[in-house]
Design a protein around this motif. Structure first.
Motif, PDB file in Angstrom:
ATOM      1  N   GLU A  54       0.868  -1.172   0.000  1.00  0.00           N
ATOM      2  CA  GLU A  54       0.000   0.000   0.000  1.00  0.00           C
ATOM      3  C   GLU A  54       0.908   1.227   0.000  1.00  0.00           C
ATOM      4  O   GLU A  54       1.743   1.363   0.903  1.00  0.00           O
ATOM      5  N   GLU A  88      -4.076   0.107  -4.094  1.00  0.00           N
ATOM      6  CA  GLU A  88      -4.733   1.395  -3.869  1.00  0.00           C
ATOM      7  C   GLU A  88      -6.241   1.208  -3.657  1.00  0.00           C
ATOM      8  O   GLU A  88      -7.042   2.077  -3.996  1.00  0.00           O
ATOM      9  N   THR A  91      -6.679   3.933  -1.030  1.00  0.00           N
ATOM     10  CA  THR A  91      -6.207   5.269  -1.404  1.00  0.00           C
ATOM     11  C   THR A  91      -6.669   5.717  -2.788  1.00  0.00           C
ATOM     12  O   THR A  91      -6.734   6.915  -3.065  1.00  0.00           O
ATOM     13  N   VAL A  95      -7.452   9.829  -1.838  1.00  0.00           N
ATOM     14  CA  VAL A  95      -6.495  10.874  -1.469  1.00  0.00           C
ATOM     15  C   VAL A  95      -6.251  11.844  -2.627  1.00  0.00           C
ATOM     16  O   VAL A  95      -5.643  12.889  -2.452  1.00  0.00           O
ATOM     17  N   ALA A 100      -2.557   7.639  -4.505  1.00  0.00           N
ATOM     18  CA  ALA A 100      -1.293   7.930  -3.832  1.00  0.00           C
ATOM     19  C   ALA A 100      -0.151   8.048  -4.830  1.00  0.00           C
ATOM     20  O   ALA A 100       0.781   8.841  -4.636  1.00  0.00           O
TER      21      ALA A 100
END
Length: 276
Positions: A54, A88, A91, A95, A100
């Motif tokens: 991750e 991901e 994320t 994000v 990311a």
């Protein structure tokens, strides 16, 4: 094979049901420890097919990558001909529009996605470099299919979610709301003299009941889970439900109003007092 999030709370880092052969063929390295990954590659020359991680750890709270960590892993994989895979699922599109990998400017060979691209409905996806994806049928010989692959309901919900996220100012609004919530939470924790370490990237955050910084699984495990337990129940009694594990991530969404955030902050006063 380490299992994070809720499983970590119960002191069961090894997932039942994982075949012994899978475990034997998997090497583990601490997150944010580039030297450890280099050591595994060095002691297993030509034997490592891929590195899976991750880019922002979300299964042991929220732990951002240290500066240079992801770029270092990318460089190592390039040098050794190893496939780099970013998980991901948490994320991706949360994000930032590019996940990311967009924030840290590090491109993996494959990306795994889920959750958000289905608008909360069950879905999973992966994609990456053409030379890898062309190994899949019907172009290549690797067969991949699923009963619910491309399910119309999940795809429609996902498309509508992505439309909302692509609107101008969406991620700036999420950043603003989450930054405010977290900065005020830190002030309340300090005023109650409750030892905490708050970690955040975009709309992801975690309040660790820890006296020191948290940068990997080992430091996350030092958190005071008994303090978290008291904190959790104190919040729940005031109508605020957070994930029932110290090692889960928290999220702010577009559905959270300013009133929701203020209500949460008001409840934190008593919750931190209960935890201390």
């Amino acid at each position: 094979m380490k299992a994070g999030s809720g499983a970590t709370t119960f002191g069961q880092p090894d997932s039942p049901g994982v075949p012994a052969d899978y475990a034997r063929n998997t090497l583990l390295a601490p997150f944010n420890d580039l030297d450890a990954i280099k050591g595994l590659v060095k002691t297993n020359p030509g034997q490592i097919a891929c590195v899976i991680l991750e880019p922002i750890a979300g299964n042991m709270g929220v732990i951002p990558p240290h500066e240079g960590f992801l770029a270092g892993v990318r460089e190592l994989c390039n040098q050794e001909g190893i496939c780099l895979i970013f998980d991901e699922v948490i994320t991706g599109f949360r994000v930032g529009w590019s996940g990311a990998q967009g924030i840290y400017k590090v491109m993996p060979d494959l990306t795994c996605l889920g959750k958000i691209i289905g608008g909360g409905l069950p879905v999973g996806a992966f994609g990456g470099k053409r030379e890898i994806m062309e190994q899949l049928a019907p172009v290549g010989g690797v067969y991949q299919a699923g009963t619910l692959s491309g399910n119309p309901l999940a795809m429609t919900a996902g498309i509508e979610t992505l439309k909302l996220l692509k609107e101008e100012g969406t991620y700036e609004l999420l950043e603003q709301k989450t930054a405010y919530l977290c900065s005020e939470a830190e002030k309340i924790a300090r005023s109650s003299k409750t030892p905490t370490y708050l970690s955040r990237v975009g709309s992801m955050f975690c309040i660790f009941f820890s006296r020191g910084p948290v940068g990997n699984y080992a430091s996350a495990k030092k958190s005071d889970t008994e303090a978290f337990r008291r904190y959790f129940w104190a919040l729940l009694e005031q109508g605020i439900y957070v994930a029932p594990s110290q090692f889960e991530a928290g999220f702010v969404s577009l559905a959270h109003t300013d009133e929701d955030i203020e209500t949460t902050l008001a409840a934190l006063h008593g919750a931190f007092q209960a935890a201390s």
